[in-house]
Write a protein that holds these residues in place. Structure first.
Motif, PDB file in Angstrom:
ATOM      1  N   ALA A 175       0.906  -0.978  -0.001  1.00 17.02           N
ATOM      2  CA  ALA A 175      -0.013   0.168  -0.106  1.00 17.02           C
ATOM      3  C   ALA A 175       0.977   1.287   0.085  1.00 17.02           C
ATOM      4  CB  ALA A 175      -0.960   0.025   1.297  1.00 17.02           C
ATOM      5  N   GLN A 176       0.484   2.319  -0.707  1.00 17.36           N
ATOM      6  CA  GLN A 176       1.279   3.430  -0.843  1.00 17.36           C
ATOM      7  C   GLN A 176       0.460   4.465   0.180  1.00 17.36           C
ATOM      8  OE1 GLN A 176       0.760   6.056  -4.157  1.00 17.36           O
ATOM      9  NE2 GLN A 176       2.816   6.182  -4.452  1.00 17.36           N
ATOM     10  N   VAL A 177       1.308   5.069   1.144  1.00 17.35           N
ATOM     11  CA  VAL A 177       0.712   5.858   1.988  1.00 17.35           C
ATOM     12  C   VAL A 177       1.384   7.302   1.968  1.00 17.35           C
ATOM     13  CG1 VAL A 177       0.129   3.983   3.704  1.00 17.35           C
ATOM     14  CG2 VAL A 177       2.372   5.189   3.923  1.00 17.35           C
ATOM     15  N   ASP A 178       0.506   8.385   2.103  1.00 14.38           N
ATOM     16  CA  ASP A 178       0.671   9.695   2.109  1.00 14.38           C
ATOM     17  C   ASP A 178       0.931  10.012   3.688  1.00 14.38           C
ATOM     18  OD1 ASP A 178       0.845  12.364   2.036  1.00 14.38           O
ATOM     19  OD2 ASP A 178      -0.644  12.649   0.944  1.00 14.38           O
ATOM     20  N   LEU A 179       2.134  10.259   4.067  1.00 12.71           N
ATOM     21  CA  LEU A 179       2.289  10.759   5.396  1.00 12.71           C
ATOM     22  C   LEU A 179       1.966  11.994   6.042  1.00 12.71           C
ATOM     23  CD1 LEU A 179       5.909   9.040   5.952  1.00 12.71           C
ATOM     24  CD2 LEU A 179       3.616   8.044   6.886  1.00 12.71           C
ATOM     25  N   GLY A 180       1.889  13.009   4.985  1.00 14.69           N
ATOM     26  CA  GLY A 180       1.374  14.170   5.169  1.00 14.69           C
ATOM     27  C   GLY A 180       0.028  14.386   5.409  1.00 14.69           C
ATOM     28  N   ALA A 181      -0.976  13.352   5.036  1.00 15.00           N
ATOM     29  CA  ALA A 181      -2.257  13.247   5.571  1.00 15.00           C
ATOM     30  C   ALA A 181      -2.448  12.400   6.451  1.00 15.00           C
ATOM     31  CB  ALA A 181      -3.124  12.857   4.076  1.00 15.00           C
ATOM     32  N   GLY A 182      -1.864  12.970   7.766  1.00 15.59           N
ATOM     33  CA  GLY A 182      -2.136  11.898   8.771  1.00 15.59           C
ATOM     34  C   GLY A 182      -1.447  12.706  10.063  1.00 15.59           C
ATOM     35  N   ASN A 183      -1.042  12.033  11.174  1.00 13.68           N
ATOM     36  CA  ASN A 183      -0.769  12.815  12.543  1.00 13.68           C
ATOM     37  C   ASN A 183       0.786  12.116  12.848  1.00 13.68           C
ATOM     38  OD1 ASN A 183      -0.993  10.115  13.087  1.00 13.68           O
ATOM     39  ND2 ASN A 183      -2.176  10.594  15.225  1.00 13.68           N
ATOM     40  N   THR A 184       1.593  11.831  11.903  1.00 11.49           N
ATOM     41  CA  THR A 184       2.781  11.374  12.177  1.00 11.49           C
ATOM     42  C   THR A 184       3.806  12.692  12.268  1.00 11.49           C
ATOM     43  OG1 THR A 184       3.665  10.932   9.825  1.00 11.49           O
ATOM     44  CG2 THR A 184       2.390   9.389  11.137  1.00 11.49           C
ATOM     45  N   GLY A 185       3.607  13.828  11.696  1.00 10.91           N
ATOM     46  CA  GLY A 185       4.515  14.825  11.703  1.00 10.91           C
ATOM     47  C   GLY A 185       5.478  14.912  10.382  1.00 10.91           C
ATOM     48  N   GLN A 186       5.301  13.841   9.805  1.00 10.19           N
ATOM     49  CA  GLN A 186       6.297  13.569   8.668  1.00 10.19           C
ATOM     50  C   GLN A 186       5.319  13.814   7.284  1.00 10.19           C
ATOM     51  OE1 GLN A 186       9.363  11.835   8.668  1.00 10.19           O
ATOM     52  NE2 GLN A 186       8.961  12.070  11.012  1.00 10.19           N
ATOM     53  N   THR A 187       6.207  14.137   6.328  1.00 11.45           N
ATOM     54  CA  THR A 187       5.607  14.409   4.709  1.00 11.45           C
ATOM     55  C   THR A 187       6.328  13.334   3.955  1.00 11.45           C
ATOM     56  OG1 THR A 187       7.525  15.858   4.356  1.00 11.45           O
ATOM     57  CG2 THR A 187       5.420  16.744   5.306  1.00 11.45           C
ATOM     58  N   GLY A 188       5.736  13.371   2.723  1.00  7.54           N
ATOM     59  CA  GLY A 188       6.098  12.393   1.925  1.00  7.54           C
ATOM     60  C   GLY A 188       5.387  11.065   1.803  1.00  7.54           C
ATOM     61  N   THR A 189       5.815  10.174   0.604  1.00  6.81           N
ATOM     62  CA  THR A 189       4.973   9.040   0.507  1.00  6.81           C
ATOM     63  C   THR A 189       6.033   7.921   0.720  1.00  6.81           C
ATOM     64  OG1 THR A 189       3.838  10.063  -1.343  1.00  6.81           O
ATOM     65  CG2 THR A 189       3.864   7.749  -1.478  1.00  6.81           C
ATOM     66  N   GLY A 190       5.493   6.772   1.247  1.00  9.08           N
ATOM     67  CA  GLY A 190       6.133   5.503   1.714  1.00  9.08           C
ATOM     68  C   GLY A 190       5.194   4.442   1.426  1.00  9.08           C
ATOM     69  N   TRP A 191       5.736   3.395   1.812  1.00 16.53           N
ATOM     70  CA  TRP A 191       5.211   1.653   1.349  1.00 16.53           C
ATOM     71  C   TRP A 191       4.962   0.891   2.705  1.00 16.53           C
ATOM     72  CZ3 TRP A 191       3.314   1.502  -3.509  1.00 16.53           C
ATOM     73  CH2 TRP A 191       3.553   2.477  -4.315  1.00 16.53           C
TER      74      TRP A 191
END
Length: 135
Positions: A98-114
Motif C-alpha cells: 500500500a502506498q501511504v501519504d504521511l502528510g495526510a496523517g498525524n505522524t508529523g512526517q511528509t512524503g510518500t512511503g510503502w
C-alpha cells in the motif's frame, strides 16, 4: 465539527458503541452540519482542530508497522506507525503493498512511503475505490 466558513462543514457524533481499532476522531461518525438537527447546549461542543477528509482512505495500525521508502522490506524504514498514528492510503500494488501519504496523517512526517497491505487497518469513504499503483 468543521469550519463553518466552508460551504459544507461536518459534525461528528459519538455513536456510543466503539468499533474495533477506531480511535481519536475516527471513533466518531460524521454528517454534513446542515443535514442534522442539534438540540441542547451545543455551544459546549468543542471545535476539533483536525477532522478526517471525507474523500481519503486512512490506515490506523493496531500494532507498530514500518513504512518503507520502497515497496520492499529490504528498503529503508521511513517511519514506524504506532497505535494511534494514522496516514492516508493512496493505492495498492498488485503484489500486496500500500502506498501511504504521511502528510495526510498525524505522524508529523511528509512524503510518500510503502507498507505491507496485510498490516492495514483502513477507515474512510474511498478505501474500496483506491487505484492500483506502481512503486
Amino acid at each position: 465539527r468543521g469550519d463553518r466558513a466552508h460551504s459544507r462543514c461536518w459534525v461528528g457524533f459519538d455513536p456510543g458503541i466503539a468499533q474495533a481499532a477506531n480511535i481519536g476522531v475516527f471513533r466518531l461518525r460524521w454528517a454534513f452540519f446542515d443535514e442534522v438537527s442539534l438540540s441542547g447546549s451545543c455551544v459546549d461542543v468543542p471545535e476539533l482542530t483536525w477532522v478526517p477528509e471525507p474523500d481519503l482512505c486512512y490506515t490506523m495500525p493496531m500494532e507498530s508497522v514500518n513504512v518503507y521508502t520502497d515497496a520492499n522490506t529490504s528498503a529503508s524504514v521511513l517511519v514506524t506507525l504506532n497505535v494511534e498514528d494514522f496516514a492516508s492510503v493512496s493505492g495498492f500494488t498488485s503484489d500486496g503493498w500500500a502506498q501511504v501519504d504521511l502528510g495526510a496523517g498525524n505522524t508529523g512526517q511528509t512524503g510518500t512511503g510503502w507498507m505491507e497491505q496485510a498490516a492495514l487497518n483502513v477507515n474512510g469513504g474511498t478505501c474500496d475505490e483506491l487505484p492500483t499503483v506502481s512503486p
